[in-house]
Design a protein around this motif. Structure first.
Motif, PDB file in Angstrom:
ATOM      1  N   PRO A 277      58.749   2.789  28.930  1.00 52.89           N
ATOM      2  CA  PRO A 277      58.522   3.129  27.527  1.00 52.89           C
ATOM      3  C   PRO A 277      57.225   3.900  27.325  1.00 52.89           C
ATOM      4  O   PRO A 277      56.218   3.631  27.979  1.00 52.89           O
ATOM      5  N   VAL A 278      57.288   4.859  26.417  1.00 53.90           N
ATOM      6  CA  VAL A 278      56.087   5.605  26.041  1.00 53.90           C
ATOM      7  C   VAL A 278      55.618   5.087  24.686  1.00 53.90           C
ATOM      8  O   VAL A 278      56.416   4.930  23.750  1.00 53.90           O
ATOM      9  N   ILE A 279      54.329   4.779  24.627  1.00 50.69           N
ATOM     10  CA  ILE A 279      53.719   4.281  23.392  1.00 50.69           C
ATOM     11  C   ILE A 279      52.885   5.410  22.810  1.00 50.69           C
ATOM     12  O   ILE A 279      52.026   5.973  23.495  1.00 50.69           O
ATOM     13  N   GLY A 280      53.172   5.757  21.588  1.00 51.83           N
ATOM     14  CA  GLY A 280      52.468   6.875  20.949  1.00 51.83           C
ATOM     15  C   GLY A 280      51.154   6.418  20.348  1.00 51.83           C
ATOM     16  O   GLY A 280      51.053   5.308  19.813  1.00 51.83           O
ATOM     17  N   ASN A 281      50.155   7.286  20.430  1.00 53.85           N
ATOM     18  CA  ASN A 281      48.836   6.946  19.889  1.00 53.85           C
ATOM     19  C   ASN A 281      48.153   8.209  19.376  1.00 53.85           C
ATOM     20  O   ASN A 281      48.192   9.244  20.026  1.00 53.85           O
ATOM     21  N   GLY A 282      47.542   8.039  18.189  1.00 51.34           N
ATOM     22  CA  GLY A 282      46.749   9.123  17.627  1.00 51.34           C
ATOM     23  C   GLY A 282      47.054   9.397  16.181  1.00 51.34           C
ATOM     24  O   GLY A 282      48.173   9.790  15.827  1.00 51.34           O
TER      25      GLY A 282
ATOM     26  N   LEU B  82      47.553  20.654  30.235  1.00 53.99           N
ATOM     27  CA  LEU B  82      48.108  19.376  29.787  1.00 53.99           C
ATOM     28  C   LEU B  82      48.853  18.664  30.915  1.00 53.99           C
ATOM     29  O   LEU B  82      50.078  18.706  31.001  1.00 53.99           O
ATOM     30  N   VAL B  83      48.073  18.000  31.762  1.00 51.89           N
ATOM     31  CA  VAL B  83      48.683  17.387  32.948  1.00 51.89           C
ATOM     32  C   VAL B  83      49.701  16.312  32.593  1.00 51.89           C
ATOM     33  O   VAL B  83      50.629  16.042  33.344  1.00 51.89           O
ATOM     34  N   SER B  84      49.512  15.691  31.420  1.00 54.78           N
ATOM     35  CA  SER B  84      50.408  14.574  31.082  1.00 54.78           C
ATOM     36  C   SER B  84      51.854  15.019  31.069  1.00 54.78           C
ATOM     37  O   SER B  84      52.710  14.417  31.701  1.00 54.78           O
ATOM     38  N   THR B  85      52.102  16.102  30.350  1.00 52.81           N
ATOM     39  CA  THR B  85      53.497  16.495  30.204  1.00 52.81           C
ATOM     40  C   THR B  85      53.917  17.584  31.187  1.00 52.81           C
ATOM     41  O   THR B  85      55.019  18.093  31.126  1.00 52.81           O
TER      42      THR B  85
ATOM     43  N   ARG C 243      57.475  15.115  24.093  1.00 49.49           N
ATOM     44  CA  ARG C 243      57.763  15.619  25.446  1.00 49.49           C
ATOM     45  C   ARG C 243      57.671  14.501  26.476  1.00 49.49           C
ATOM     46  O   ARG C 243      58.486  14.407  27.382  1.00 49.49           O
ATOM     47  N   ALA C 244      56.650  13.660  26.314  1.00 43.13           N
ATOM     48  CA  ALA C 244      56.485  12.548  27.270  1.00 43.13           C
ATOM     49  C   ALA C 244      57.677  11.600  27.179  1.00 43.13           C
ATOM     50  O   ALA C 244      58.191  11.130  28.200  1.00 43.13           O
TER      51      ALA C 244
END
Ligand code: FMN
Length: 326
Positions: free
Chosen positions: A203-208, A154-157, A194-195
């Motif tokens: 800002p982090v925008i959540g998706n899913g 999980l490279v993102s976090t 976590r992000a």
């Protein structure tokens, strides 16, 4: 209190975003959803830099089409060649774009195997180089949309979010699945949390997996994200973003009636006929039939018949008759 979302110089009227969706997030659909209310920002579908720069003809015109009512709009692009992506971003800026989004999340093999979209998550250093190059090439706000990683790494976090922040992007949208997951399984909102905890300035925008207003409220609450992007949910229920916006303001959830849905469906068909032409528009519209069928309570036979019709006018007449609309 409703969350506020600012992307560099752009202050969004609401923190609710409509996802870029290839084949669906075109001008007719964007305008139709905007008219229902609650939408803070919409996106074009992912634009191939070749088509932006050297493509020609009606397809490109239709893809790039926008209008004064189509605000705020982000243009999304992608590619494996940073120089080409930079050039496309510059072209979009010169032609009036307000925001560029870079796709680091498309899992389609054809794209990811070429190292573009979610393929970049296999080599995060190169993703960073490209994002940095685009940020430096334009004055517009640049955002990125990515998945958790290509696979279980999980490279993102585990680093990328923090490093993306350093590139100067103005927001990070995280679709909480991996590339190899495609659309299977469930989005892991804990990774959005976590992000959010990692990103200090952006800002982090959540998706899913947002299909109801209740799920959107839960995502805000559980992850602390500053905005929510809605994809498949809005294809099935174009009112979804308006309903989420009402919920955020503590207003009651008013579901549209079947008549309102039928009218929306027909208006959408007519808008596509105007946009793509009387012959092509209604035929392209057929992909919407399975999306709208459940909320219109279409029986199988009608749905099947509409999907087979080859003549746009015939399709429209049949829809008007079956749904009993003027
Ligand atoms: C038909 C379709 C087309 C899509 N096209 C794009 C695209 O062009 N660019 C992109 O970043 N994501 C694209 N996506 C992914 C969505 O933007 C979104 O990240 C994904 O559907 C997860 O959100 P959801 O659970 O709300 O649907 C597409 C998804 C679907 C279903």
């Amino acid at each position: 209190m409703t969350p506020e979302l600012t992307l560099g110089p752009l202050v969004l009227p609401t923190p609710l975003l409509m996802a870029p969706m290839a084949g669906y997030s075109d001008l007719p659909f964007r305008l139709a959803v905007r008219a229902l209310g609650g939408l803070g920002l919409a996106f074009t579908e992912m634009l191939n830099p070749h088509s932006v720069l050297i493509g020609g003809g009606r397809k490109r015109t239709a893809l790039l089409a926008t209008s004064p009512e189509d605000r705020l709009l982000g243009h999304q692009t992608y590619g494996s060649d940073p120089a080409l992506v930079v050039e496309a971003a510059r072209w979009l800026e010169a032609h009036g774009a307000a925001l560029i989004d870079i796709n680091l999340g498309c899992p389609t093999r054809k794209i990811a195997n070429r190292g573009a979209g979610a393929g970049f998550l296999k080599k995060p250093d190169q993703a960073l180089l490209m994002v940095r190059a685009v940020v430096q090439a334009v004055r517009l706000p640049v955002t990125v949309k990515l998945r958790l990683g290509w696979d279980t790494n999980l490279v993102s976090t585990t680093g990328l979010i923090g490093e993306l922040e350093q590139t100067g992007v103005k927001a990070i949208t995280l679709h909480a699945r991996t590339g190899i997951q495609g659309y299977t399984g469930v989005a892991d909102w804990r990774e959005i949390r976590r992000a959010v905890e990692t990103a200090r300035t952006v800002p982090v925008i959540g998706n899913g997996d947002i299909f109801t207003p209740g799920q959107a409220l839960a995502m805000f609450r559980e992850t602390g994200c500053r905005g929510i992007m809605v994809g498949r949910g809005i294809l099935k229920d174009p009112w979804l973003i308006r309903r989420i916006w009402d919920a955020l303001q503590g207003k009651p959830d008013i579901e549209p009636t079947r008549e309102e849905r039928a009218r929306f469906f027909l208006d959408h068909l007519d808008a596509m006929a105007r946009h793509y032409g009387e012959d092509t528009g209604p035929l392209l519209f057929r992909k919407w039939i399975p999306q709208y069928a459940p909320s219109l309570r279409l029986d199988k036979a009608t749905k099947h018949r509409w999907l087979q019709v080859r003549d746009g006018r015939e399709l429209r007449a049949d829809i008007v008759k079956c749904l009993a609309i003027e």
